[in-house]
Design a protein around this motif. Structure first.
Motif, PDB file in Angstrom:
ATOM      1  N   ALA A   1       0.840  -1.200   0.000  1.00 42.33           N
ATOM      2  CA  ALA A   1       0.000   0.000   0.000  1.00 42.33           C
ATOM      3  C   ALA A   1       0.868   1.241   0.000  1.00 42.33           C
ATOM      4  CB  ALA A   1      -0.926  -0.005   1.215  1.00 42.33           C
ATOM      5  N   GLY A   2       0.486   2.233  -0.792  1.00 49.57           N
ATOM      6  CA  GLY A   2       1.200   3.490  -0.884  1.00 49.57           C
ATOM      7  C   GLY A   2       2.193   3.544  -2.032  1.00 49.57           C
ATOM      8  N   GLN A   3       2.446   2.404  -2.680  1.00 54.78           N
ATOM      9  CA  GLN A   3       3.359   2.408  -3.825  1.00 54.78           C
ATOM     10  C   GLN A   3       2.654   2.934  -5.069  1.00 54.78           C
ATOM     11  OE1 GLN A   3       4.650  -1.783  -3.955  1.00 54.78           O
ATOM     12  NE2 GLN A   3       6.723  -1.038  -3.605  1.00 54.78           N
ATOM     13  N   SER A   4       3.456   3.443  -5.999  1.00 50.64           N
ATOM     14  CA  SER A   4       2.956   3.717  -7.339  1.00 50.64           C
ATOM     15  C   SER A   4       3.046   2.395  -8.086  1.00 50.64           C
ATOM     16  CB  SER A   4       3.795   4.773  -8.040  1.00 50.64           C
ATOM     17  OG  SER A   4       3.567   6.027  -7.467  1.00 50.64           O
ATOM     18  N   LEU A   5       1.922   1.920  -8.593  1.00 49.63           N
ATOM     19  CA  LEU A   5       1.843   0.627  -9.259  1.00 49.63           C
ATOM     20  C   LEU A   5       1.649   0.858 -10.749  1.00 49.63           C
ATOM     21  CD1 LEU A   5       1.666  -2.476  -8.983  1.00 49.63           C
ATOM     22  CD2 LEU A   5      -0.783  -2.190  -8.569  1.00 49.63           C
ATOM     23  N   VAL A   6       2.388   0.117 -11.564  1.00 47.77           N
ATOM     24  CA  VAL A   6       2.286   0.210 -13.017  1.00 47.77           C
ATOM     25  C   VAL A   6       1.706  -1.111 -13.509  1.00 47.77           C
ATOM     26  CG1 VAL A   6       3.552   0.545 -15.175  1.00 47.77           C
ATOM     27  CG2 VAL A   6       4.274   1.757 -13.098  1.00 47.77           C
ATOM     28  N   VAL A   7       0.592  -1.028 -14.226  1.00 49.06           N
ATOM     29  CA  VAL A   7      -0.113  -2.228 -14.687  1.00 49.06           C
ATOM     30  C   VAL A   7      -0.617  -2.051 -16.114  1.00 49.06           C
ATOM     31  CG1 VAL A   7      -0.950  -2.728 -12.344  1.00 49.06           C
ATOM     32  CG2 VAL A   7      -2.445  -1.523 -13.936  1.00 49.06           C
ATOM     33  N   ASN A   8      -0.883  -3.169 -16.757  1.00 51.07           N
ATOM     34  CA  ASN A   8      -1.752  -3.206 -17.917  1.00 51.07           C
ATOM     35  C   ASN A   8      -3.028  -3.875 -17.444  1.00 51.07           C
ATOM     36  OD1 ASN A   8      -0.791  -2.004 -20.352  1.00 51.07           O
ATOM     37  ND2 ASN A   8       0.820  -3.545 -20.417  1.00 51.07           N
ATOM     38  N   TYR A   9      -4.154  -3.454 -17.991  1.00 54.30           N
ATOM     39  CA  TYR A   9      -5.422  -4.031 -17.538  1.00 54.30           C
ATOM     40  C   TYR A   9      -6.467  -3.989 -18.637  1.00 54.30           C
ATOM     41  CZ  TYR A   9      -7.170   0.719 -17.210  1.00 54.30           C
ATOM     42  OH  TYR A   9      -7.566   1.997 -17.522  1.00 54.30           O
ATOM     43  N   LEU A  10      -7.444  -4.858 -18.483  1.00 56.48           N
ATOM     44  CA  LEU A  10      -8.640  -4.843 -19.318  1.00 56.48           C
ATOM     45  C   LEU A  10      -9.819  -5.012 -18.378  1.00 56.48           C
ATOM     46  CD1 LEU A  10      -9.473  -6.206 -22.691  1.00 56.48           C
ATOM     47  CD2 LEU A  10     -10.784  -7.162 -20.806  1.00 56.48           C
ATOM     48  N   GLY A  11     -10.797  -4.112 -18.487  1.00 59.40           N
ATOM     49  CA  GLY A  11     -12.003  -4.166 -17.666  1.00 59.40           C
ATOM     50  C   GLY A  11     -13.200  -4.506 -18.523  1.00 59.40           C
ATOM     51  N   GLN A  12     -13.993  -5.451 -18.030  1.00 60.20           N
ATOM     52  CA  GLN A  12     -15.159  -5.921 -18.776  1.00 60.20           C
ATOM     53  C   GLN A  12     -16.297  -6.163 -17.791  1.00 60.20           C
ATOM     54  OE1 GLN A  12     -14.033  -8.801 -21.705  1.00 60.20           O
ATOM     55  NE2 GLN A  12     -16.085  -9.602 -21.969  1.00 60.20           N
ATOM     56  N   THR A  13     -17.513  -5.835 -18.186  1.00 65.14           N
ATOM     57  CA  THR A  13     -18.663  -6.073 -17.315  1.00 65.14           C
ATOM     58  C   THR A  13     -19.024  -7.554 -17.316  1.00 65.14           C
ATOM     59  OG1 THR A  13     -20.203  -5.590 -19.135  1.00 65.14           O
ATOM     60  CG2 THR A  13     -19.635  -3.764 -17.649  1.00 65.14           C
ATOM     61  N   TRP A  14     -19.519  -8.023 -16.165  1.00 69.38           N
ATOM     62  CA  TRP A  14     -20.041  -9.399 -16.064  1.00 69.38           C
ATOM     63  C   TRP A  14     -21.531  -9.274 -16.314  1.00 69.38           C
ATOM     64  CZ3 TRP A  14     -17.481 -13.658 -12.969  1.00 69.38           C
ATOM     65  CH2 TRP A  14     -18.199 -14.857 -13.100  1.00 69.38           C
TER      66      TRP A  14
END
Length: 192
Positions: free
Chosen positions: A71-84
């Motif tokens: 917690a508190g870190q800068s996080l670098v991600v790739n992501y895909l968001g999709q509705t269920w």
């Protein structure tokens, strides 16, 4: 929005609905969702025609070997968001893969939706996760025209790329170029 490279989108995880930080994710062997693609590749999800889980769930698709996200870190991600989908079709509402740049944000401090804060902290870098986030830990129960993810249980595939502390800084000394033959730069606005 604090979604980093995806700040132009109104659906980024940076526009959170405030909820108490009490959600503990349940790690499961399978959510029953088929995910194609490896870490770093844009995933494709095939979602079963069944009711989504009511609680926060995490399936580890590929286990990384890097340090744990804190917690508190800068996080670098790739992501895909999709509705269920409960009725109708599932919809991809946001992803960083098409933008050709990962997203960066502070994790675990309420800067993103509660489902991300709760499920990404403690995971190892290099991991690909499938996260099912109920409405109350995402964008709320009410549908919204300006946020197509609101009112839905959300599925995210998240690739945890890197993380660093907020107080990271560069150290060193300022060097003055030495040598002859270097190009001379003149500010054109000074010449007017």
């Amino acid at each position: 929005s604090t979604g980093g490279a995806s700040a132009s989108s109104t659906q980024t995880p940076g526009t959170a609905t405030p909820v108490p930080p009490s959600a503990t994710p349940k790690v499961v062997e399978s959510l029953g969702v088929k995910v194609t693609g490896n870490f770093g590749d844009k995933p494709k999800l095939t979602i079963p025609d069944k009711k989504p889980p009511a609680d926060l769930r995490v399936e580890i698709l590929e286990k990384g070997s890097g340090p744990e996200v804190t917690a508190g870190q800068s996080l670098v991600v790739n992501y895909l968001g999709q509705t269920w989908p409960t009725k109708g079709k599932s919809k991809v509402f946001d992803n960083s893969y098409d933008q050709k740049a990962p997203a960066a944000f502070t994790i675990g401090v309420g800067g993103v939706i509660q489902g991300w804060d709760s499920s990404l902290v403690g995971q190892q870098l290099g991991t690909r996760l499938l996260v099912s986030i109920p409405q109350k830990l995402a964008y709320g129960d009410k549908t919204s025209e300006d946020n197509p993810a609101a009112g839905h249980t959300l599925l995210f595939v998240v690739d945890l790329i890197s993380a660093y502390s907020q107080d990271v800084s560069a150290h060193g000394e300022v060097l003055t170029p030495s040598g002859t033959g270097l190009p001379q730069i003149q500010n054109q606005s000074d010449a007017m």
